[in-house]
Scaffold this motif. Sequence first.
Motif, PDB file in Angstrom:
ATOM      1  N   VAL A   1     -19.083   0.546  16.094  1.00  0.00           N
ATOM      2  CA  VAL A   1     -19.164  -0.489  17.122  1.00  0.00           C
ATOM      3  C   VAL A   1     -20.227  -1.488  16.687  1.00  0.00           C
ATOM      4  O   VAL A   1     -21.359  -1.101  16.409  1.00  0.00           O
ATOM      5  CB  VAL A   1     -19.527   0.116  18.500  1.00  0.00           C
TER       6      VAL A   1
ATOM      7  N   ARG B   1     -23.889  -2.272  22.903  1.00  0.00           N
ATOM      8  CA  ARG B   1     -23.520  -0.940  22.407  1.00  0.00           C
ATOM      9  C   ARG B   1     -23.793   0.130  23.451  1.00  0.00           C
ATOM     10  O   ARG B   1     -23.019   1.074  23.611  1.00  0.00           O
ATOM     11  CB  ARG B   1     -24.249  -0.636  21.100  1.00  0.00           C
TER      12      ARG B   1
ATOM     13  N   VAL C   1     -21.015  -0.037  25.939  1.00  0.00           N
ATOM     14  CA  VAL C   1     -19.801   0.536  25.351  1.00  0.00           C
ATOM     15  C   VAL C   1     -19.864   2.057  25.394  1.00  0.00           C
ATOM     16  O   VAL C   1     -18.886   2.726  25.751  1.00  0.00           O
ATOM     17  CB  VAL C   1     -19.597   0.037  23.901  1.00  0.00           C
ATOM     18  N   GLU C   2     -21.005   2.614  25.042  1.00  0.00           N
ATOM     19  CA  GLU C   2     -21.139   4.076  25.034  1.00  0.00           C
ATOM     20  C   GLU C   2     -20.955   4.660  26.440  1.00  0.00           C
ATOM     21  O   GLU C   2     -20.248   5.651  26.621  1.00  0.00           O
ATOM     22  CB  GLU C   2     -22.501   4.491  24.474  1.00  0.00           C
TER      23      GLU C   2
ATOM     24  N   TYR D   1     -17.231   4.163  27.407  1.00  0.00           N
ATOM     25  CA  TYR D   1     -16.391   5.061  26.623  1.00  0.00           C
ATOM     26  C   TYR D   1     -16.486   6.491  27.149  1.00  0.00           C
ATOM     27  O   TYR D   1     -15.473   7.161  27.354  1.00  0.00           O
ATOM     28  CB  TYR D   1     -16.793   5.023  25.141  1.00  0.00           C
ATOM     29  N   THR D   2     -17.700   6.958  27.392  1.00  0.00           N
ATOM     30  CA  THR D   2     -17.883   8.327  27.885  1.00  0.00           C
ATOM     31  C   THR D   2     -17.204   8.514  29.236  1.00  0.00           C
ATOM     32  O   THR D   2     -16.498   9.499  29.467  1.00  0.00           O
ATOM     33  CB  THR D   2     -19.379   8.668  27.985  1.00  0.00           C
TER      34      THR D   2
ATOM     35  N   LEU E   1     -14.693   6.746  30.539  1.00  0.00           N
ATOM     36  CA  LEU E   1     -13.233   6.681  30.408  1.00  0.00           C
ATOM     37  C   LEU E   1     -12.669   7.904  29.700  1.00  0.00           C
ATOM     38  O   LEU E   1     -11.581   8.378  30.038  1.00  0.00           O
ATOM     39  CB  LEU E   1     -12.826   5.401  29.679  1.00  0.00           C
ATOM     40  N   LEU E   2     -13.411   8.430  28.730  1.00  0.00           N
ATOM     41  CA  LEU E   2     -12.958   9.641  28.043  1.00  0.00           C
ATOM     42  C   LEU E   2     -12.843  10.799  29.031  1.00  0.00           C
ATOM     43  O   LEU E   2     -11.839  11.528  29.038  1.00  0.00           O
ATOM     44  CB  LEU E   2     -13.921   9.998  26.913  1.00  0.00           C
TER      45      LEU E   2
ATOM     46  N   ALA F   1      -5.105   3.283  27.358  1.00  0.00           N
ATOM     47  CA  ALA F   1      -6.013   2.395  26.622  1.00  0.00           C
ATOM     48  C   ALA F   1      -5.597   0.935  26.746  1.00  0.00           C
ATOM     49  O   ALA F   1      -6.443   0.052  26.945  1.00  0.00           O
ATOM     50  CB  ALA F   1      -6.080   2.809  25.154  1.00  0.00           C
TER      51      ALA F   1
ATOM     52  N   TYR G   1      -7.822  -2.021  28.590  1.00  0.00           N
ATOM     53  CA  TYR G   1      -8.165  -3.256  27.880  1.00  0.00           C
ATOM     54  C   TYR G   1      -7.779  -4.475  28.719  1.00  0.00           C
ATOM     55  O   TYR G   1      -8.574  -5.415  28.881  1.00  0.00           O
ATOM     56  CB  TYR G   1      -7.475  -3.292  26.518  1.00  0.00           C
TER      57      TYR G   1
END
Length: 155
Positions: free
Chosen positions: A14, A21, A24-25, A28-29, A31-32, A63, A67
């Motif tokens: 990234v 960043r 994003v982390e 991402y966590t 959404l995961l 995904a 987006y």
Amino acid sequence: MHDQRGGSVAAVTVFGFASDRERVELLYTSLLLQATAALAAVRPPDPGESVAAYRRSWIYGFAGRVYERLCEAERSALGETEAETGRAAASTELVLADRGAEVDRAYDAEFGRLRRARRPQVSGSGFRHGAAAADRADLGGPRLDGRAGAPSIGA
């Protein structure tokens, strides 16, 4: 994304400023965890369909729709800024364009010779179900009661 032999993703790099960043982390966590919980509960509607193919297409649907929602939120935020100030958010756009140019330069310095990969082909009927799950995903935006909040980490 960096592939391993066999086409699976081994790592993702990234590029961006530290604050970007970190966001994003966190996203991402969140959404995961949300996708994993939702995906664990679903099966293909056709018992003869491959569960793996269904899940791969589900993930692509999830995904892709996340987006789209993030792009919509960004456009909405710029529109709100324009409405509040009565003029185009030119200064904000200039700052974002400048930051984007810096990130692009860093990416080109690191990976400038890479070619674009072709879009993967997925089989399976899960795409629509994944996209619907993404519509329910918490992206950390304003709540119905008007309070903004951080993304939830639960499903």
